[in-house]
Design a protein around this motif. Structure first.
Motif, PDB file in Angstrom:
ATOM      1  N   VAL A  89     -14.407   5.356  -3.978  1.00 18.06           N
ATOM      2  CA  VAL A  89     -13.734   5.202  -2.708  1.00 18.06           C
ATOM      3  C   VAL A  89     -14.569   4.083  -1.748  1.00 18.06           C
ATOM      4  O   VAL A  89     -15.925   3.781  -1.929  1.00 18.06           O
ATOM      5  N   GLY A  90     -13.775   3.406  -1.491  1.00 17.26           N
ATOM      6  CA  GLY A  90     -14.233   2.269  -0.675  1.00 17.26           C
ATOM      7  C   GLY A  90     -14.066   0.603  -1.425  1.00 17.26           C
ATOM      8  O   GLY A  90     -14.240  -0.255  -0.930  1.00 17.26           O
ATOM      9  N   ASP A  91     -13.847   0.833  -2.623  1.00 16.97           N
ATOM     10  CA  ASP A  91     -13.666  -0.318  -3.574  1.00 16.97           C
ATOM     11  C   ASP A  91     -12.472  -1.085  -3.017  1.00 16.97           C
ATOM     12  O   ASP A  91     -11.514  -0.470  -2.856  1.00 16.97           O
ATOM     13  N   THR A 105      -7.440  -1.278  -0.645  1.00 15.12           N
ATOM     14  CA  THR A 105      -8.674  -0.401  -0.755  1.00 15.12           C
ATOM     15  C   THR A 105      -8.476   0.905  -1.290  1.00 15.12           C
ATOM     16  O   THR A 105      -7.661   1.454  -0.963  1.00 15.12           O
ATOM     17  N   VAL A 106      -9.460   1.413  -2.153  1.00  8.25           N
ATOM     18  CA  VAL A 106      -9.304   2.679  -2.639  1.00  8.25           C
ATOM     19  C   VAL A 106      -9.926   3.731  -1.691  1.00  8.25           C
ATOM     20  O   VAL A 106     -10.875   3.554  -1.022  1.00  8.25           O
ATOM     21  N   HIS A 113      -5.383  10.137 -10.601  1.00  9.21           N
ATOM     22  CA  HIS A 113      -4.537   9.525  -9.622  1.00  9.21           C
ATOM     23  C   HIS A 113      -5.732   8.824  -8.544  1.00  9.21           C
ATOM     24  O   HIS A 113      -6.643   9.421  -8.134  1.00  9.21           O
ATOM     25  N   VAL A 114      -5.178   7.526  -8.198  1.00  5.64           N
ATOM     26  CA  VAL A 114      -5.705   6.730  -7.248  1.00  5.64           C
ATOM     27  C   VAL A 114      -5.156   6.570  -5.998  1.00  5.64           C
ATOM     28  O   VAL A 114      -3.963   6.080  -6.199  1.00  5.64           O
ATOM     29  N   THR A 115      -5.618   6.765  -4.693  1.00  9.36           N
ATOM     30  CA  THR A 115      -4.694   6.483  -3.521  1.00  9.36           C
ATOM     31  C   THR A 115      -5.266   5.090  -3.048  1.00  9.36           C
ATOM     32  O   THR A 115      -6.534   5.055  -2.888  1.00  9.36           O
TER      33      THR A 115
END
Ligand code: ZN
Length: 159
Positions: A89-91, A105-106, A113-115
């Protein structure tokens, strides 16, 4: 219409007073007035300020990076992403292979699953700039026709 090429130093803060970015210790920002080189709300409020001015300029999100758009947040499968290695998260990365692809941005990872959020990181944020105007000069006709500042303090012409 006569326009100026203006150089300024800034410190950018969010509504909580946290420093998000600053030009202190580096080169000033150089821009051609009214050419979209800096955010609209800042360009408008700096217009005509004399060299040496130090001021605080408040720019609402709608005049800066815009409101957040919930439609820019979407969930994708991990395997679809053009990124090697471990994600967290934050990448941030570009959502495509061409250099104009939006930066995403992740914001969440749930198993496979990636939001991703394609909003600008400062979308929806009201901005406060502490400004010092360090130089101003009349724009050249070439700068006017190109729509940006030139010269040692402006940008080169490689891009
Ligand atoms: Zn040019």
């Amino acid at each position: 219409m006569n326009r100026n090429v203006v150089s300024f130093h800034y410190t950018l803060r969010d509504p909580a007073g946290c420093v998000l970015d600053t030009s202190a210790g580096g080169a000033p920002v150089v821009y051609l007035e009214g050419a979209g080189q800096i955010i609209e709300g800042l360009d408008e409020q700096l217009r005509g300020l004399p060299v040496g001015t130090k001021t605080r300029v408040q720019v609402p999100a709608t005049r800066a990076y815009g409101a957040r758009d919930p439609g820019q947040v979407q969930s994708v499968r991990r395997a679809q992403l053009p990124v090697e290695g471990k994600l967290k998260v934050g990448d941030q990365f570009q959502a495509g292979s061409d250099r104009f692809a939006p930066v995403v941005t992740v914001v969440a990872i749930d198993g496979d699953h990636v939001t991703l959020d394609a909003n600008h990181p400062l979308a929806g944020v009201d901005l406060s700039f502490d400004i010092e105007i360090v130089a101003a000069r009349a724009a050249t006709s070439e700068e006017m026709s190109h729509g940006h500042a030139h010269g040692a303090d402006g940008h080169g012409h490689c891009q």
